[in-house]
Write an enzyme that holds these catalytic residues in place. Structure first.
Site, mmCIF file in Angstrom:
data_model
loop_
_atom_site.group_PDB
_atom_site.id
_atom_site.type_symbol
_atom_site.label_atom_id
_atom_site.label_comp_id
_atom_site.label_asym_id
_atom_site.label_seq_id
_atom_site.Cartn_x
_atom_site.Cartn_y
_atom_site.Cartn_z
ATOM 1 C CG HIS A 165 -0.301 -0.216 2.635
ATOM 2 N ND1 HIS A 165 0.188 -1.424 2.988
ATOM 3 C CD2 HIS A 165 0.051 0.788 3.428
ATOM 4 C CE1 HIS A 165 0.581 -1.219 4.376
ATOM 5 N NE2 HIS A 165 0.486 0.019 4.445
ATOM 6 C CG HIS A 181 1.461 5.251 4.113
ATOM 7 N ND1 HIS A 181 0.572 5.250 4.883
ATOM 8 C CD2 HIS A 181 2.065 4.078 4.043
ATOM 9 C CE1 HIS A 181 0.578 4.226 5.707
ATOM 10 N NE2 HIS A 181 1.522 3.535 5.063
#
Length: 197
Positions: free
Chosen positions: A163, A165
């Site tokens: 993921h 940020h």
């Protein structure tokens, strides 16, 4: 869903680990830590390990379902300040513990455990994640010269699914957030530092 098998520790290992945990808790600010207290804590948690082991498909399904339900709730409430993007390959949503005013997670639906697992052939995937992050932040009217994009480097991540940020404004991050998301540190790599792989 698979549940982990409880491993019984022999007495010597159990006592050593308990003492280690006791001293660690005491150093962490816990004041009344005792070996008996730690043993009681272990005993109370033995039937509930407090975590789940999910398959790759279950992780992706869980995140996709969260994004869909979050999007439905926002539509009902008329909330347009928290964009969520969902397509065939990616999902994006707000971080539950934002480091600044805007903090989004952009994830691929394809399971990749972390940034360290990426290979050069997946460079376009990283570029897509950054492109989506920029789209989201542009929707909020953020100055793109004051943003931070990056990945936590293993073992410094809380979830084993890649993921990105996207944090803005980076200049408004608090002291602890600036440490957690320190660019090109041992634990957080930015696109610039990462694209050299």
């Amino acid at each position: 869903m698979r549940m982990p098998t409880l491993v019984m520790l022999d007495d010597a290992v159990y006592k050593w680990f308990s003492q280690l945990r006791t001293s660690g808790l005491a150093r962490g600010g816990e004041e009344s830590v005792s070996l008996d207290g730690v043993e009681a804590w272990f005993e109370a948690d033995k039937d509930d390990p407090g975590f789940q082991i999910l398959t790759e498909e279950e992780i992706v399904a869980s995140v996709t379902e969260e994004a869909e339900s979050s999007e439905d709730e926002k539509e009902k409430a008329g909330d347009t300040t928290q964009p969520t993007i969902k397509d065939d390959n990616y999902v994006a949503f707000s971080d539950i513990k934002p480091a600044s005013k805007y903090h989004y997670l952009i994830i691929p639906k394809q399971h990749i455990s972390d940034a360290k697992s990426l290979v050069p052939e997946q460079k376009t995937l990283v570029e897509d994640l950054v492109r989506i992050a920029k789209q989201i932040l542009e929707q909020t009217g953020v100055d793109l010269s004051d943003v931070r994009f990056g990945f936590h480097w293993p073992p410094f991540h809380s979830i084993s699914h890649l993921h990105l940020h996207a944090i803005a404004p980076a200049s408004q991050m608090g002291f602890i957030s600036r440490g957690i998301f320190k660019p090109d540190s041992w634990w957080f790599v930015t696109k610039k530092g990462f694209m050299e792989f």
